[in-house]
Design a protein around this motif. Structure first.
Motif, PDB file in Angstrom:
ATOM      1  N   ALA A 123      48.252  50.690  35.263  1.00  0.00           N
ATOM      2  CA  ALA A 123      46.289  51.195  35.577  1.00  0.00           C
ATOM      3  C   ALA A 123      47.034  52.434  36.660  1.00  0.00           C
ATOM      4  O   ALA A 123      46.372  52.795  37.738  1.00  0.00           O
ATOM      5  N   MET A 124      48.477  51.433  37.466  1.00  0.00           N
ATOM      6  CA  MET A 124      48.056  52.366  38.647  1.00  0.00           C
ATOM      7  C   MET A 124      49.576  53.732  38.588  1.00  0.00           C
ATOM      8  O   MET A 124      49.663  54.171  39.289  1.00  0.00           O
ATOM      9  N   ASP A 245      48.935  44.670  45.241  1.00  0.00           N
ATOM     10  CA  ASP A 245      47.516  44.719  44.304  1.00  0.00           C
ATOM     11  C   ASP A 245      47.883  44.198  43.585  1.00  0.00           C
ATOM     12  O   ASP A 245      46.981  43.754  42.629  1.00  0.00           O
ATOM     13  N   PHE A 246      49.121  44.391  43.165  1.00  0.00           N
ATOM     14  CA  PHE A 246      49.857  43.947  42.149  1.00  0.00           C
ATOM     15  C   PHE A 246      49.532  41.814  41.914  1.00  0.00           C
ATOM     16  O   PHE A 246      49.126  41.796  41.305  1.00  0.00           O
ATOM     17  N   LEU A 247      50.295  41.735  43.452  1.00  0.00           N
ATOM     18  CA  LEU A 247      49.901  40.667  42.915  1.00  0.00           C
ATOM     19  C   LEU A 247      48.652  39.212  42.728  1.00  0.00           C
ATOM     20  O   LEU A 247      48.554  38.980  41.907  1.00  0.00           O
ATOM     21  N   ARG A 248      48.189  40.196  43.850  1.00  0.00           N
ATOM     22  CA  ARG A 248      46.494  40.092  43.490  1.00  0.00           C
ATOM     23  C   ARG A 248      45.817  39.886  41.835  1.00  0.00           C
ATOM     24  O   ARG A 248      44.662  38.968  42.058  1.00  0.00           O
ATOM     25  N   ALA A 359      47.164  41.674  27.251  1.00  0.00           N
ATOM     26  CA  ALA A 359      46.587  41.723  28.615  1.00  0.00           C
ATOM     27  C   ALA A 359      45.657  43.109  28.722  1.00  0.00           C
ATOM     28  O   ALA A 359      46.453  44.245  28.249  1.00  0.00           O
ATOM     29  N   MET A 360      44.556  42.678  29.090  1.00  0.00           N
ATOM     30  CA  MET A 360      43.789  43.973  29.569  1.00  0.00           C
ATOM     31  C   MET A 360      43.335  43.793  30.757  1.00  0.00           C
ATOM     32  O   MET A 360      43.069  42.856  31.684  1.00  0.00           O
ATOM     33  N   LEU A 361      43.331  44.570  31.851  1.00  0.00           N
ATOM     34  CA  LEU A 361      43.038  44.800  32.927  1.00  0.00           C
ATOM     35  C   LEU A 361      40.997  44.111  32.775  1.00  0.00           C
ATOM     36  O   LEU A 361      41.206  43.791  34.281  1.00  0.00           O
ATOM     37  N   HIS A 362      40.677  45.356  32.566  1.00  0.00           N
ATOM     38  CA  HIS A 362      38.709  44.465  32.735  1.00  0.00           C
ATOM     39  C   HIS A 362      38.881  43.736  32.499  1.00  0.00           C
ATOM     40  O   HIS A 362      37.299  42.932  32.684  1.00  0.00           O
ATOM     41  N   GLU A 363      39.734  42.522  31.331  1.00  0.00           N
ATOM     42  CA  GLU A 363      39.671  41.165  31.594  1.00  0.00           C
ATOM     43  C   GLU A 363      39.470  40.075  32.782  1.00  0.00           C
ATOM     44  O   GLU A 363      39.253  38.854  32.269  1.00  0.00           O
ATOM     45  N   GLY A 364      40.683  40.490  33.519  1.00  0.00           N
ATOM     46  CA  GLY A 364      41.078  39.971  35.120  1.00  0.00           C
ATOM     47  C   GLY A 364      41.931  39.173  33.633  1.00  0.00           C
ATOM     48  O   GLY A 364      42.141  38.843  32.477  1.00  0.00           O
TER      49      GLY A 364
END
Ligand code: DAH
Length: 365
Positions: A123-124, A245-248, A359-364
């Motif tokens: 995503a980055m 950002d990654f760790l959070r 694994a999807m970012l928008h799901e958290g």
């Protein structure tokens, strides 16, 4: 009179033979042909008869006995056929039935963490790179500015192979960092052949690594993810923002405390160890006043850039390396590293992830 008795016996048997199941049929057979069945009783009575009468009556009785036997057998055949038909109908599989939602397999926690890391850095705008498990000692150590006397190079830490490439000894890579070297060499070559400057380097490198180490927190084979960003205006601020950002995202905590602490790696200058906040007593991440070291990072050392044909006065960047097992153990409360590799199905069922939930970012996370 006697002839009438036989007729009644036969009519009666015919009437009763239409039984519903094989148990009733057996009961009927016993009541007719069994030891004290009605046909048997008639047969027994033959002995007391006049010879003339016995002859006529006996023949008729035998005929009727045979008729009854045939009728019973015919009924048995009908009942058997019905039972078979019923069994076949009951056991027929319905090919149109929907698939049962059973979990056939599970995603291993190491794979899952790798996917999550890829999703977050993807995503980055990072690209995923791969490299070989077998490396030259130059790519693994020398090009990374690791001096000849460095303890990491010792036989007790590194698996040396009985082989070499162009006079360079072969080793099982001890970290994913040699893929930095491969990527920068390729980038510099590309730059030399293109009229335009290639886009900046922004890669992560998940993969296997090897060290001569074995206990509850070390395995001779383990996994790391390397990160590398090279461009014209890359600063320490980019490194910090990117890793925070990654760790959070990875620990699913937007307020996760992150601390950068000065450290030393031969391939970065300055170098920083990155810590996250946790509670040493409970193991809870993000709360409590303790710090836990989680990854290594720094600005790529000018010698490393120069070793790859990149002018450190023109370009700079940052790098980091993180242990995949380590952050997986922390995130999911797994105490012993060795369990990752034992293939215990009960453990895999417990810690595995369903393949239907990528694994999807928008799901958290
Ligand atoms: N290669 C280091 C190790 O295996 C990890 C590491 C630290 C990688 C700092 C880096 C870095 O790229 O900048 O311990």
């Amino acid at each position: 009179m006697l002839a009438d008795d036989l007729k009644v016996l036969w009519l009666n048997a015919q009437e009763r033979v239409a039984v519903a199941d094989s148990q009733a049929l057996e009961e009927l057979r016993v009541s007719l042909l069994g030891k004290s069945g009605s046909v048997t009783m008639q047969l027994k009575s033959l002995g007391a008869m006049e010879p003339e009468l016995r002859k006529a009556f006996g023949a008729e009785l035998n005929r009727i006995k045979n008729l009854i036997t045939e009728a019973l057998e015919a009924r048995r055949a009908v009942l058997d056929a019905a039972a078979l038909e019923q069994k076949l109908t009951a056991e027929r599989s319905d090919v149109s039935a929907p698939v049962r939602p059973e979990m056939a397999g599970a995603i291993h926690p190491i794979s899952r963490t790798t996917e999550e890391i890829a999703a977050i850095f993807g995503a980055m705008g990072f690209e995923i790179k791969d490299g070989p498990d077998i490396e030259t000692d130059w790519n693994n150590f020398g090009a990374l500015n690791i001096p000849a006397h460095h303890p990491a190079r010792a036989m007790m830490d590194t698996f040396y192979l009985n082989a070499s490439f162009a006079n360079r000894p072969a080793v099982l890579r001890t970290h994913t960092s040699p893929v930095q070297i491969r990527t920068m060499l390729e980038w510099a070559r590309l730059r030399a052949t293109l009229a335009q400057e290639p886009p900046p380097i922004r890669i992560i490198v998940p993969g296997r690594t090897f060290r001569a180490d074995h206990d509850a927190t070390h395995s001779p084979m383990f996994h790391q993810t390397e990160g590398l960003v090279i461009g014209r205006d890359i600063t320490l601020g980019h490194l910090k923002g990117c890793l925070i950002d990654f760790l959070r995202a990875f620990f699913d905590n937007p307020a996760l405390p992150v601390r950068f602490r000065a450290s030393y790696f031969p391939f970065t200058e300055p170098s920083m160890e990155v810590d996250i906040g946790w509670n040493r007593k409970t193991g809870e991440i993000g709360k409590g006043g303790d710090w836990l070291e989680i990854l290594g990072s720094g600005m790529v050392h000018p010698n490393v850039l120069a070793n790859c044909g990149i002018d450190p006065r023109e370009f700079q960047g940052f790098a980091f390396g993180v242990g995949i097992e380590r952050i997986t153990m922390l995130k999911h409360g797994i105490a012993d590293l060795r369990l990752f590799y034992e293939s215990d199905v009960r453990w895999l069922r417990h810690y595995g992830f369903t393949p239907l939930a990528p694994a999807m970012l928008h799901e958290g996370f």
